[in-house]
Design a protein around this motif. Structure first.
Motif, PDB file in Angstrom:
ATOM      1  N   ARG A  51       0.834  -1.209   0.000  1.00  0.00           N
ATOM      2  CA  ARG A  51       0.000   0.000   0.000  1.00  0.00           C
ATOM      3  C   ARG A  51       0.865   1.254   0.000  1.00  0.00           C
ATOM      4  NH1 ARG A  51      -1.635   3.857   3.075  1.00  0.00           N
ATOM      5  NH2 ARG A  51      -0.442   3.118   4.857  1.00  0.00           N
ATOM      6  N   ARG A  52       1.908   1.249   0.830  1.00  0.00           N
ATOM      7  CA  ARG A  52       2.793   2.424   0.892  1.00  0.00           C
ATOM      8  C   ARG A  52       3.526   2.634  -0.432  1.00  0.00           C
ATOM      9  NH1 ARG A  52       5.461   2.160   6.943  1.00  0.00           N
ATOM     10  NH2 ARG A  52       3.517   2.558   8.041  1.00  0.00           N
ATOM     11  N   THR A  54       2.540   1.648  -3.410  1.00  0.00           N
ATOM     12  CA  THR A  54       1.555   2.108  -4.396  1.00  0.00           C
ATOM     13  C   THR A  54       1.247   3.582  -4.191  1.00  0.00           C
ATOM     14  OG1 THR A  54       0.590  -0.100  -4.408  1.00  0.00           O
ATOM     15  CG2 THR A  54      -0.737   1.665  -5.347  1.00  0.00           C
ATOM     16  N   PHE A  55       1.082   3.973  -2.930  1.00  0.00           N
ATOM     17  CA  PHE A  55       0.801   5.378  -2.635  1.00  0.00           C
ATOM     18  C   PHE A  55       1.955   6.268  -3.082  1.00  0.00           C
ATOM     19  CE2 PHE A  55       1.139   8.993   0.295  1.00  0.00           C
ATOM     20  CZ  PHE A  55      -0.044   9.639  -0.008  1.00  0.00           C
ATOM     21  N   ARG A  56       3.187   5.829  -2.784  1.00  0.00           N
ATOM     22  CA  ARG A  56       4.355   6.630  -3.175  1.00  0.00           C
ATOM     23  C   ARG A  56       4.433   6.767  -4.693  1.00  0.00           C
ATOM     24  NH1 ARG A  56       9.253   5.688  -4.640  1.00  0.00           N
ATOM     25  NH2 ARG A  56       9.244   3.454  -4.237  1.00  0.00           N
ATOM     26  N   HIS A  58       1.931   6.535  -6.821  1.00  0.00           N
ATOM     27  CA  HIS A  58       0.813   7.385  -7.247  1.00  0.00           C
ATOM     28  C   HIS A  58       1.146   8.853  -6.989  1.00  0.00           C
ATOM     29  CE1 HIS A  58      -3.277   8.620  -8.064  1.00  0.00           C
ATOM     30  NE2 HIS A  58      -3.316   9.247  -6.901  1.00  0.00           N
ATOM     31  N   GLN A  59       1.749   9.112  -5.839  1.00  0.00           N
ATOM     32  CA  GLN A  59       2.106  10.490  -5.510  1.00  0.00           C
ATOM     33  C   GLN A  59       3.157  11.021  -6.496  1.00  0.00           C
ATOM     34  OE1 GLN A  59       3.621  10.920  -1.552  1.00  0.00           O
ATOM     35  NE2 GLN A  59       2.837  12.990  -1.376  1.00  0.00           N
TER      36      GLN A  59
END
Length: 191
Positions: A51-52, A54-56, A58-59
């Motif tokens: 999740r982290r 993927t978030f990074r 995406h950011q």
């Protein structure tokens, strides 16, 4: 005597082996449960890492998209600096943009949003105040109705009491007999 003693020893031995087998089964189940718990924790840890990551990603994608949009909106780099990526780290360094890069338009948009929010809030407060006043008025009317009903009941009871007193004091009126009011007593009918 000796056979009874041997039977007793055999029973105790059977009970002891049965308890040992049960204890071994319990220990086995505990070990299985610990293994399941470890696997679940590992799975949660991997999901959190994913999740982290993927978030990074995406950011970073959104930041790159924003920067490319800035480049298309402001092709003249002397007016507005564009963010550049630091090759030593995985972070982006955003420059301080001058005030003349559509900040006035952005600020007016934010102000209009804030004004709209305040108008909605005031409208909601006014509606709440009106509801409160209406509820207060209804409660006042209900209280008046209860008071009026109580007074009417009180008046009815008092009138009934006075009627009984007047009937008792008049000749041939109501008389109390055995705990009940008896209207047929006396010489009111002259039969």
């Amino acid at each position: 005597m000796q056979s009874k003693y041997q039977q007793k020893l055999k029973r105790e031995e059977a009970i002891r082996t049965k308890k040992e087998a049960e204890e071994a089964e319990i220990q086995k189940m505990k070990a299985i449960q610990r293994e399941k718990s470890k696997k679940l924790e590992e799975k949660k840890r991997l999901q959190e890492e994913l999740r982290r990551e993927t978030f990074r990603e995406h950011q970073q994608y959104k930041t790159a998209e924003f920067l490319s949009r800035l480049e298309t909106e402001f092709p003249n780099r002397s007016t507005c600096q564009i963010a550049r990526r630091d090759p030593q780290s995985s972070t982006w360094k955003l420059p301080v943009l001058p005030k003349d890069c559509n900040w006035a338009r952005h600020q007016s948009y934010k102000d209009s949003l804030k004004e709209e929010e305040n108008r909605k809030l005031q409208k909601m407060k006014e509606e709440q105040r009106q509801k409160s006043e209406l509820l207060e008025f209804k409660q006042h009317l209900q209280e008046e109705e209860r008071t009026r009903a109580h007074q009417d009941e009180h008046r009815r009871v008092n009138n009934a009491f006075l009627d009984r007193l007047q009937g008792k004091s008049q000749p041939g009126g109501l008389e109390q007999f055995g705990g009940y009011w008896n209207m047929n007593s006396g010489n009111s009918w002259d039969i």
